[in-house]
Scaffold this motif. Structure first.
Motif, PDB file in Angstrom:
ATOM      1  N   LYS A  49     -55.960 105.746 -83.833  1.00 27.24           N
ATOM      2  CA  LYS A  49     -55.462 104.607 -83.066  1.00 27.24           C
ATOM      3  C   LYS A  49     -55.489 103.345 -83.933  1.00 27.24           C
ATOM      4  O   LYS A  49     -56.429 103.113 -84.695  1.00 27.24           O
ATOM      5  CB  LYS A  49     -56.288 104.389 -81.807  1.00 27.24           C
ATOM      6  N   PHE A  50     -54.457 102.506 -83.776  1.00 23.80           N
ATOM      7  CA  PHE A  50     -54.297 101.312 -84.605  1.00 23.80           C
ATOM      8  C   PHE A  50     -54.189 100.074 -83.716  1.00 23.80           C
ATOM      9  O   PHE A  50     -53.427 100.054 -82.742  1.00 23.80           O
ATOM     10  CB  PHE A  50     -53.034 101.454 -85.460  1.00 23.80           C
ATOM     11  N   PHE A  51     -54.952  99.043 -84.059  1.00 23.15           N
ATOM     12  CA  PHE A  51     -54.955  97.790 -83.299  1.00 23.15           C
ATOM     13  C   PHE A  51     -54.747  96.644 -84.281  1.00 23.15           C
ATOM     14  O   PHE A  51     -55.570  96.425 -85.176  1.00 23.15           O
ATOM     15  CB  PHE A  51     -56.288  97.623 -82.570  1.00 23.15           C
ATOM     16  N   PHE A  52     -53.657  95.915 -84.110  1.00 24.91           N
ATOM     17  CA  PHE A  52     -53.415  94.749 -84.962  1.00 24.91           C
ATOM     18  C   PHE A  52     -53.842  93.502 -84.211  1.00 24.91           C
ATOM     19  O   PHE A  52     -53.204  93.097 -83.239  1.00 24.91           O
ATOM     20  CB  PHE A  52     -51.943  94.663 -85.364  1.00 24.91           C
ATOM     21  N   LYS A  53     -54.905  92.883 -84.679  1.00 27.27           N
ATOM     22  CA  LYS A  53     -55.524  91.774 -83.943  1.00 27.27           C
ATOM     23  C   LYS A  53     -54.811  90.446 -84.160  1.00 27.27           C
ATOM     24  O   LYS A  53     -54.570  89.697 -83.202  1.00 27.27           O
ATOM     25  CB  LYS A  53     -56.990  91.652 -84.347  1.00 27.27           C
ATOM     26  N   GLN A  54     -54.506  90.118 -85.426  1.00 32.09           N
ATOM     27  CA  GLN A  54     -53.906  88.808 -85.696  1.00 32.09           C
ATOM     28  C   GLN A  54     -53.500  88.710 -87.161  1.00 32.09           C
ATOM     29  O   GLN A  54     -54.017  89.416 -88.014  1.00 32.09           O
ATOM     30  CB  GLN A  54     -54.896  87.686 -85.396  1.00 32.09           C
ATOM     31  N   TRP A  55     -52.578  87.778 -87.435  1.00 29.23           N
ATOM     32  CA  TRP A  55     -52.260  87.415 -88.810  1.00 29.23           C
ATOM     33  C   TRP A  55     -53.280  86.422 -89.347  1.00 29.23           C
ATOM     34  O   TRP A  55     -53.503  86.341 -90.545  1.00 29.23           O
ATOM     35  CB  TRP A  55     -50.857  86.811 -88.885  1.00 29.23           C
ATOM     36  N   GLY A  56     -53.869  85.640 -88.443  1.00 22.44           N
ATOM     37  CA  GLY A  56     -54.844  84.647 -88.869  1.00 22.44           C
ATOM     38  C   GLY A  56     -54.180  83.384 -89.378  1.00 22.44           C
ATOM     39  O   GLY A  56     -53.112  82.989 -88.918  1.00 22.44           O
TER      40      GLY A  56
END
Length: 234
Positions: A206-213
């Motif tokens: 499973k993949f979770f992209f939180k933010q670019w920041g």
């Protein structure tokens, strides 16, 4: 206990506070910055600043939650800090095991203690264990995590400050990727995030992209390939 704005959890619970820097990912520690603010506000729990402290009184808090929660354990510290006694870690694990209706997400940069302590801890189905992997220098943490008894094992690649090619994701259930935020954030390259995404697809993780920041993380957003990635383990 506090509601959390962290995208991959619902709330935080801090039976310990304080920490010290152990690798490059710690350079702009958000918890250290937040601790200074809380101390200045006169919050008793943070009167000693970022010195490592255990808080036995916090162990009763999960028993008071009336509905199931997803909980990030020690957002302001590291449960596996060398100065946290094993006996206290065992008490925290006892609380988590006593509350199987909640999911507890534990994250550490001190994975070297996981092989030493894992056999002395009870890994309930609701205890997720993760390690921070911000660059190639600390990829050994993945092997330490793999040997634990946690049912769900995850990587937090945040702040992602370098590429992570050819990770061994055997036994890993979830990967979180995020760029650094704050006043002087180190940039995350798109190709680093895309490579991790492809590794996760290949390994059925499973993949979770939180933010670019960045300086304005809200403006930068959290779209990757024009979509939001909010995958979570079962």
């Amino acid at each position: 206990m506090a509601q959390s704005s962290i995208e991959w959890t619902e709330m935080t619970w801090n039976p310990t506070t304080g920490c010290n820097k152990v690798s490059a990912g710690c350079k702009h520690c958000y918890a250290e910055v937040m601790t200074r603010r809380l101390k200045a506000m006169g919050v008793e729990k943070y009167r000693d600043g970022f010195e490592l402290r255990v808080h036995p009184d916090a162990l009763t808090i999960p028993y008071t939650w009336k509905s199931p929660k997803v909980v990030f354990v020690n957002s302001m510290s590291d449960l596996f800090h060398k100065d946290v006694p094993l006996s206290f870690i065992q008490q925290v694990f006892a609380v988590m095991n006593d509350n199987p209706q909640h999911v507890f997400q534990v994250l550490t940069k001190r994975s070297d203690l996981l092989p030493k302590y894992s056999g002395q801890l009870k890994w309930g189905h609701n205890i997720w264990m993760g390690v921070s992997v911000e660059n190639q220098k600390v990829m050994n943490r993945i092997d330490d995590l793999r040997g634990t008894g946690a049912r769900v094992k995850f990587l937090s690649c945040e702040p992602l400050i370098g590429p992570l090619p050819n990770m061994n994701l055997t036994g890993i259930d979830w990967v979180i990727v995020g760029g650094e935020s704050g006043r002087k954030p180190r940039p995350m390259k798109e190709e680093w995030a895309l490579d991790i995404l492809e590794q996760c697809k290949a390994a059925d993780v499973k993949f979770f992209f939180k933010q670019w920041g960045g300086v304005n993380k809200k403006k930068a957003g959290r779209l990757l390939l024009d979509q939001t990635w909010d995958q979570m383990p079962c």
